[in-house]
Scaffold this active site. Structure first.
Site, short mmCIF file in Angstrom:
data_model
loop_
_atom_site.label_atom_id
_atom_site.label_comp_id
_atom_site.label_asym_id
_atom_site.label_seq_id
_atom_site.Cartn_x
_atom_site.Cartn_y
_atom_site.Cartn_z
N LYS A 1 0.81 -1.22 0.00
CA LYS A 1 0.00 0.00 0.00
C LYS A 1 0.84 1.26 0.00
CE LYS A 1 -4.19 -1.95 0.89
NZ LYS A 1 -5.31 -2.36 1.61
N LYS B 1 -4.28 -10.15 -6.50
CA LYS B 1 -5.39 -10.49 -5.60
C LYS B 1 -6.65 -9.71 -5.98
CE LYS B 1 -5.86 -8.68 -1.56
NZ LYS B 1 -5.82 -8.15 -0.21
N LYS C 1 -10.85 -4.64 -3.30
CA LYS C 1 -11.98 -3.71 -3.43
C LYS C 1 -11.70 -2.57 -4.41
CE LYS C 1 -13.41 -4.40 1.36
NZ LYS C 1 -12.58 -4.13 2.54
P1 AMP Z 1 -10.48 -6.48 3.82
O1 AMP Z 1 -11.26 -6.22 2.60
O2 AMP Z 1 -9.02 -6.24 3.59
O3 AMP Z 1 -11.03 -5.85 5.05
O4 AMP Z 1 -10.59 -8.04 4.05
C1 AMP Z 1 -11.62 -8.67 4.78
C2 AMP Z 1 -11.40 -10.17 4.78
O5 AMP Z 1 -11.51 -10.68 3.44
C3 AMP Z 1 -10.01 -10.58 5.27
O6 AMP Z 1 -10.13 -11.77 6.05
C4 AMP Z 1 -9.24 -10.85 4.01
O7 AMP Z 1 -8.19 -11.76 4.19
C5 AMP Z 1 -10.34 -11.42 3.11
N1 AMP Z 1 -10.02 -11.19 1.69
C6 AMP Z 1 -9.85 -10.00 1.08
N2 AMP Z 1 -9.58 -10.17 -0.23
C7 AMP Z 1 -9.55 -11.51 -0.45
C8 AMP Z 1 -9.29 -12.32 -1.61
N3 AMP Z 1 -9.02 -11.79 -2.80
N4 AMP Z 1 -9.38 -13.67 -1.47
C9 AMP Z 1 -9.66 -14.22 -0.26
N5 AMP Z 1 -9.90 -13.51 0.87
C10 AMP Z 1 -9.84 -12.18 0.78
#
Ligand code: AMP
Ligand code: TRP
Length: 327
Positions: free
Chosen positions: A111, A194, A197
């Site tokens: 980031k 990956k 969002k």
């Molecule tokens: P975040 O959007 O970073 O708050 O992520 C929320 C949850 O979703 C966390 O447990 C991340 O590890 C999981 N996560 C986010 N992106 C992915 C992805 N591309 N594949 C699998 N898990 C994800």
């Protein structure tokens, strides 16, 4: 009863990656465990975000939690910022994690790599400290997360060992739980990246209309050759679709590949699109109904009150252990 704790930060629209890596698994922990699932809104401030969007995203996540099948009578659902103990424990714990460790975190490197030092907020750097506070306040045993968050949970474990080594058995040692299939869903536009969002082209958003979701899967990047086999190095695009299918059907990607022996890419993609739509459509409808009802407000208020009671006990214990006067 084992405590389960996890959160999602309201930085943007939730993706299929969030769903398969985290959200979809949360309700499965409700039996025999005591789950705490929260909206990591303080973490969302670690990169610039429009206040209106932050509010909207926070409500969305609350409704998605409920739509996923989390029962607020069993699972404590709350906003991180409603329980001030998170910030208070953060202020103490930041003294027990070091610059060198935080600098090595992959998420921080990703980031901050394109940012000038002058633009990198302290909060982005100290992100894992607040995350450790989240986990440790509830004496959590298990932390279900996608693969990208595993490193932060490991750092939290280091912190616990260090802290307890100095003050005695004060903090509970947590453990990450990463799903067998679906821990790392890749972008449909670039299977080396990956799904996140911030990438509208390669993402499936949980709020996308079903015809859009279908179209995104049908136009996902695939690989050379014509056979549907699981090989993340040679066939990253096909392997990602197999992982998506496998995560929904609760099978390994290799097992999913067996289902599609002899299929052409086009037929295979259509089957994956059907499966994703079959899974997401009812989920999205439940989300819309919950949002409309407004019931999330009371649920979040009750959740915060319940969370606060437990969090406050841990905070007091830590304050006393380090020598702060608790009068
Ligand atoms: P975040 O959007 O970073 O708050 O992520 C929320 C949850 O979703 C966390 O447990 C991340 O590890 C999981 N996560 C986010 N992106 C992915 C992805 N591309 N594949 C699998 N898990 C994800
Ligand atoms: N950092 C997590 C993410 O980006 C969200 C989060 C914040 C979290 N605090 C947590 C997850 C505590 C698990 C436990 O996905």
């Amino acid at each position: 009863m084992p405590r389960i704790l996890s959160g999602i930060k309201p930085t943007g629209q939730l993706t299929l990656g969030n769903y398969l890596g985290a959200l979809r698994r949360f309700p499965s922990f409700q039996e025999g465990n005591e789950p705490f699932i929260f909206i990591a809104d303080l973490h969302a401030l670690t990169l610039p975000i429009d206040p209106k969007l932050l509010r909207e995203n926070s409500i969305d996540i609350a409704c998605f939690y409920l739509a996923s099948g989390l029962d607020p009578k069993v699972t404590t659902i709350f906003l991180q910022s409603s329980v001030s103990e998170h910030a208070e424990l953060n202020a103490i714990l930041q003294n027990y994690l070091y610059m060198g460790e935080l600098k090595r975190m992959t998420q921080f490197k990703d980031k901050s790599s394109k940012m000038k030092d002058e633009a990198i907020g302290m909060g982005l750097f100290a992100y894992p400290v607040l995350m450790a506070a989240d986990i440790l306040l509830y004496n959590s045993d298990i932390v279900p997360v996608g693969e990208d968050q595993n490193q932060h949970v490991e750092l939290c474990r280091d912190l616990v060992r260090r802290f307890n080594g100095r003050y005695g058995e004060i903090l509970k040692l947590p453990k990450a739980s990463v799903p067998e299939t679906g821990a790392r869903i890749m972008s449909l536009a670039d299977p080396h990246k990956k799904m996140s969002k911030s990438d509208p082209k390669g993402d499936i958003f949980l709020k996308d209309p079903m015809n859009v979701t279908r179209k995104k899967i049908m136009s996902a990047i695939t690989d050379c050759g014509s056979e549907v086999t699981y090989d993340p190095v040679e066939k990253p695009g096909i392997s990602n679709l197999l992982t998506i299918y496998g995560a929904i059907c609760e099978m390994t990607p290799q097992e999913a590949a067996n289902v599609f022996k002899g299929y052409r890419y086009g037929e295979f993609k259509k089957a994956v699109a059907d499966k994703v739509v079959e899974e997401l459509e009812p989920f999205q409808n439940r989300y819309l109904a919950i949002k409309e009802s407004g019931e999330y407000k009371d649920i979040l208020r009750d959740g915060a009150a319940r969370a606060k009671k437990i969090a406050h006990k841990t905070l007091t214990k830590v304050q006393k252990a380090v020598g702060l006067l608790v009068l």
